[in-house]
Design a protein around this motif. Structure first.
Motif, short mmCIF file in Angstrom:
data_model
loop_
_atom_site.label_atom_id
_atom_site.label_comp_id
_atom_site.label_asym_id
_atom_site.label_seq_id
_atom_site.Cartn_x
_atom_site.Cartn_y
_atom_site.Cartn_z
N GLU A 184 13.19 6.81 -6.85
CA GLU A 184 13.57 7.41 -8.15
C GLU A 184 12.52 8.43 -8.57
O GLU A 184 12.85 9.50 -9.07
N GLY A 185 11.26 8.09 -8.34
CA GLY A 185 10.15 8.96 -8.72
C GLY A 185 10.15 10.30 -7.98
O GLY A 185 9.63 11.30 -8.47
N PHE A 230 0.86 -1.19 0.00
CA PHE A 230 0.00 0.00 0.00
C PHE A 230 0.89 1.23 0.00
O PHE A 230 1.79 1.35 0.84
N LYS A 231 0.63 2.15 -0.96
CA LYS A 231 1.51 3.31 -1.12
C LYS A 231 0.80 4.62 -0.79
O LYS A 231 -0.42 4.68 -0.73
N ARG A 232 1.62 5.68 -0.62
CA ARG A 232 1.10 6.99 -0.22
C ARG A 232 0.12 7.59 -1.21
O ARG A 232 -0.76 8.36 -0.84
N ASP A 233 0.30 7.26 -2.52
CA ASP A 233 -0.59 7.86 -3.53
C ASP A 233 -1.94 7.13 -3.59
O ASP A 233 -2.75 7.39 -4.48
N GLY A 234 -2.14 6.20 -2.65
CA GLY A 234 -3.43 5.51 -2.60
C GLY A 234 -3.49 4.24 -3.43
O GLY A 234 -4.46 3.49 -3.36
N THR A 235 -2.42 4.03 -4.23
CA THR A 235 -2.42 2.81 -5.05
C THR A 235 -1.89 1.63 -4.22
O THR A 235 -1.25 1.80 -3.18
N GLU A 236 -2.19 0.45 -4.71
CA GLU A 236 -1.69 -0.74 -4.05
C GLU A 236 -1.19 -1.71 -5.11
O GLU A 236 -1.57 -1.64 -6.29
#
Lengths: 231, 231
Positions: B228-229, B198-204
């Motif tokens: 990198e992003g 689970f990532k900060r941008d809401g994607t998983e």
């Protein structure tokens, strides 16, 4: 002759030939929820050493072990258990067939009274756990024993002799192997141990610092002498 | 040429070259007395796999490990600790130097409020243990982080997604690796795992059932892409 030498070798070494020996080892784990548990520092080394030594002395050996990272000894029937209740049930299944029972396992005295089905979530406040007593396996065996020679262990941090002698009487054991687990070179996790054997006749035998494999042999030799003495 | 092939090989593989990676692993043990403690089923396998994978990706790795039966990985600075408090102090000592912090350790949330100096003797009655909260290491790191990329783990038995997303926000982590520890092939003691990132941008990102060594590489590749992003 070679045959005579071999006979002598086996005569000296297979002192437990034909005996059924039951050894318990390791800690138990008492669940609070699916991921948390109560346990203790036992690594099973003393019990595994006893199972191996009994096998080398010619006995048929059953080892009932709580969770350890030790491999199952070759030539020993090893049964893996988790909780004090599992340990109790498996010991009772094998007790009546056994001639010598050696309880090295550090079985939990207490277990959580209520076990949660799901992982308990954190709260900021203190959390109170109610523990209840588990079955006292050694005491149960002491009451039910017929011909079995019953050896208990006492791992204490203080007043070792007093607790050991008291345990011998209360549990109706035939021998208590006591060690002070906070003594250097004794107790949990070490490869050595320093123990004193307390016997029914009131005598005791103190062993020096020895590898657990040697402590195991000394205990079994002493058990053998006691059993021979009974005949 | 061979040189070009080698360069390509290292260019693809040493994706964490120059990065300092701090990994925590294993359970902690919270003493009730000198022989009894609270713990959990973590074996440290996921954390050790992450430490080894980070090393293979070229990072400088510090592994802070609770009690496990795993050998210290070659080429990794391994620090052995016992309690949640030991873990906290050692993590804080290494946090500021780290670029990536991966907290796989199953640190005890609670510890006995009172620790007995001597082994507590058995009573017939129930025994009540008051537990108090330990320091929340992930939350502390989330508050203090500057440049560090912070990965937390969530080992749940139910409502995995909800808890994971909540944990990501509350702890100010950059990624939460969640698994359902009661799922077959996932969780404690197994050599495989089934996780969702689970990532900060809401994607998983859901990973299939994989050996823990492969799960480790996938997590680190994802961390690398995220870092990198940011640049």
């Amino acid at each position: 002759t070679i045959v005579a030498l071999l006979e002598q070798h086996f005569a000296t070494n297979e002192i437990l030939k034909g005996k059924k020996v039951l050894v318990t080892a390791g800690p138990t784990r008492e669940k609070l929820d699916p991921v948390r548990f109560f346990s203790n520092h036992s690594t099973g080394k003393m019990g595994y050493a006893l199972a191996e030594a009994a096998r080398d002395f010619g006995a048929d050996v059953v080892l009932i072990s709580g969770p350890t990272s030790l491999p199952s000894p070759a030539g020993v029937q090893t049964i893996r258990v988790e909780s004090a209740q599992d340990m109790y049930e498996n010991v009772m299944n094998h007790f009546h067939d056994s001639d010598i029972v050696i309880k090295t396992a550090a079985v939990a005295d207490y277990r959580p009274k209520y076990v949660a089905d799901n992982k308990i979530k954190k709260q900021q406040e203190d959390y109170t756990v109610v523990l209840e007593r588990t079955v006292d396996i050694l005491q149960t065996l002491g009451k039910q024993k017929t011909h079995q020679f019953l050896v208990g262990f006492a791992a204490e941090t203080n007043d070792v002799e007093r607790y050991a002698k008291d345990k011998l009487a209360r549990k109706n054991a035939d021998m208590i192997v006591a060690n002070n687990v906070v003594q250097e070179g004794a107790g949990f996790g070490t490869d050595t141990n320093i123990v004193t054997l307390f016997k029914r006749d009131g005598t005791e035998k103190q062993l020096p610092l020895l590898p657990k494999s040697e402590v195991a042999k000394e205990i079994l030799r002493e058990v053998h002498r006691e059993i021979e003495g009974r005949l």
